[in-house]
Design an enzyme around this catalytic site. Structure first.
Site, mmCIF file in Angstrom:
data_model
loop_
_atom_site.group_PDB
_atom_site.id
_atom_site.type_symbol
_atom_site.label_atom_id
_atom_site.label_comp_id
_atom_site.label_asym_id
_atom_site.label_seq_id
_atom_site.Cartn_x
_atom_site.Cartn_y
_atom_site.Cartn_z
ATOM 1 N N GLU A 113 -9.502 6.659 3.705
ATOM 2 C CA GLU A 113 -10.349 5.693 4.397
ATOM 3 C C GLU A 113 -9.488 4.481 4.696
ATOM 4 O OE1 GLU A 113 -9.994 5.740 1.181
ATOM 5 O OE2 GLU A 113 -9.559 3.617 0.833
ATOM 6 N N LYS A 132 0.798 -1.229 0.000
ATOM 7 C CA LYS A 132 0.000 0.000 0.000
ATOM 8 C C LYS A 132 0.829 1.278 0.000
ATOM 9 C CE LYS A 132 -4.438 -1.649 1.264
ATOM 10 N NZ LYS A 132 -4.256 -3.037 1.748
ATOM 11 N N SER A 183 1.628 -9.877 -0.939
ATOM 12 C CA SER A 183 1.287 -8.450 -0.843
ATOM 13 C C SER A 183 1.617 -7.833 0.512
ATOM 14 C CB SER A 183 -0.191 -8.247 -1.168
ATOM 15 O OG SER A 183 -1.007 -9.069 -0.347
HETATM 16 C C1 LIG Z 1 -5.135 -4.058 1.581
HETATM 17 C C2 LIG Z 1 -4.449 -5.303 1.300
HETATM 18 C C3 LIG Z 1 -4.853 -6.151 0.240
HETATM 19 C C4 LIG Z 1 -6.064 -5.891 -0.607
HETATM 20 O O1 LIG Z 1 -6.017 -4.740 -1.396
HETATM 21 P P1 LIG Z 1 -5.786 -4.770 -2.953
HETATM 22 O O2 LIG Z 1 -6.103 -3.380 -3.379
HETATM 23 O O3 LIG Z 1 -6.718 -5.767 -3.560
HETATM 24 O O4 LIG Z 1 -4.369 -5.126 -3.198
HETATM 25 C C5 LIG Z 1 -4.107 -7.285 -0.009
HETATM 26 N N1 LIG Z 1 -3.036 -7.618 0.755
HETATM 27 C C6 LIG Z 1 -2.631 -6.846 1.778
HETATM 28 C C7 LIG Z 1 -1.449 -7.274 2.578
HETATM 29 C C8 LIG Z 1 -3.325 -5.664 2.088
HETATM 30 O O5 LIG Z 1 -2.918 -4.919 3.128
#
Ligand SMILES: *Cc1c(COP(=O)(O)O)cnc(C)c1O
Length: 407
Positions: free
Chosen positions: A121, A99, A388
């Site tokens: 948000e 993010k 992610s």
């Molecule tokens: C917020 C988040 C997501 C989901 O958000 P996307 O916009 O779909 O990437 C996925 N993995 C992690 C670790 C997150 O913090």
């Protein structure tokens, strides 16, 4: 616009009005139109400015920690007995997930636009933490909207944001979760648009957000492509990523869309199973509709009201999917699967034990599907999974679910 006959040549998408085929667009009150047009113009100008690009590169490196590693998950590969499994390590970034790529990009843009106040948000709190960190670094005022229920569930992230100087405002409307926080943030933006920039946290919402957020995360796929070629001398066979709004997934997929040999798979939250209200897999029963500025697939009840959603991972728990995903799903370029809470809980523990990496529950959805695919493929194939985020934020919840008392 791209020619319909060559769907994977659509790097020109979205069109000037923010459409990905029939999806996306700008469905907002009149009062926000000027702000979105101003933002689109400022973004197009910044994107073309070598100074802005150099500045972005610099902060992605020095503050966020890019490039992130490409990691060979050797013991998981042996465990599955099939294709080689690689992780793209977005979990190693500052604040713990992808993010921050978007937060840095948008804060630098806000500064260019002369905006001194940032709002955002947050659901699980990850986007709020990333935004608060970048605002602290650049000395900007920061207000984070968060559903009251989420604030209670994610008390640690609320404290983190406040430590970094952000004001966290609880939202008591509706279900008191992410959707309601987005509504409040939009209301604030309408009122304070002169000095305020709204940093949306996923590839969602009205144009230009889905395009802009995607662009800020493209670096994931660009790095991964270079890294896998340097290491294996070729492209991966399959790339798997979890899909909440869709930002980490479109980020890792984008630079492979035109590589016809590479399969791309997004993984949604299957929750307690595919029954209305029990999951957040928009492609499993979602219908075309408009939510928070964008036309896309949405989980709704027969009356068109937004359906309740459920997932073990707060970051995937949202009724709408980013419009670009809806488009690539309809034309068949990206495939979508889902993982259930139970599968995620099991794989979360397996990956921790075999690799010494505790993945975020969101990312674990991608790993569940990635492992299934690796098992079904021969040993000379490559599956790349986008990790992610890291799971530190989730260990309290997992301990509770496993019946382990920590304190
Ligand atoms: C917020 C988040 C997501 C989901 O958000 P996307 O916009 O779909 O990437 C996925 N993995 C992690 C670790 C997150 O913090």
């Amino acid at each position: 616009m791209c020619a319909a006959t060559s769907p994977i040549d659509c790097h020109s998408l979205p069109d000037a009005a923010g459409h990905f085929g029939q999806f996306g667009g700008v469905y907002v009150p009149e009062t926000l139109m000027t702000a979105l047009q101003e933002l689109t113009a400022a973004y197009e100008q910044a994107k073309a400015d070598p100074l802005y690009r150099a500045e972005l590169r610099h902060h992605l490196k020095e503050f966020a920690g890019r490039p992130t590693e490409l990691y060979y998950a050797e013991r998981l590969t042996t465990h599955c007995g099939g294709a080689k499994i690689f992780f793209k390590r977005e979990d190693l970034l500052h604040t713990g997930a992808h993010k921050i790529n978007n937060a840095i990009g948008q804060v630098l843009l806000a500064i260019r636009m002369g905006k001194k106040r940032i709002i955002a948000e947050t659901g699980a709190g990850q986007h709020g933490v990333a935004t608060a960190a970048v605002c602290a670094k650049f000395g900007l005022q920061c207000v984070i909207y968060m559903g009251a229920v989420d604030m209670e569930r994610q008390a640690l992230n609320v404290f983190r944001m406040r430590l970094m100087g952000a004001e966290v405002r609880g939202v008591e409307a509706g279900q008191k979760t992410l959707k309601d926080a987005v509504n409040e943030a939009m209301r604030d933006w309408v009122t304070n648009v002169r000095d305020t920039h709204y940093i949306l946290g996923s590839a969602l919402g009205a144009h230009p957000y889905p395009m802009m957020v995607r662009d800020f995360h493209r670096v994931i796929g660009q790095e991964a492509k270079e890294q896998i070629i340097a290491r294996e001398g070729r492209l991966p066979d399959e790339i798997v990523a979890c899909v909440g709004g869709g930002s980490n997934a479109i980020g890792v997929f984008f630079d492979f869309l035109q590589e016809a040999t590479v399969k791309l798979i997004g993984v949604e939250a299957g929750g307690r199973g595919i029954k209305l209200g029990e999951h957040a897999a928009r492609f499993e029963g979602g219908k075309l509709g408009v939510l928070q500025g964008s036309k896309t697939y949405i989980l709704q009840n027969p009356d068109g009201q937004i359906e309740l959603t459920h997932s073990v991972s707060a970051g995937l728990d949202y009724a709408a999917i980013g419009p670009e995903h809806a488009y690539y799903r309809d034309i068949g370029r990206i495939g979508y699967a889902y993982a259930t809470d139970d599968e995620v809980m099991e794989t979360f523990q397996l990956v921790s034990r075999l690799e010494g990496i505790i993945p975020a529950l969101e990312s674990t959805h991608a790993i569940v599907e990635g492992l299934k695919r690796a098992k079904a493929l021969p040993k000379d194939k490559i599956v790349l999974i986008n990790l992610s985020g890291r799971g530190d934020k989730d260990v309290n919840q997992v301990a509770k679910m496993l019946g382990v008392k920590l304190f």
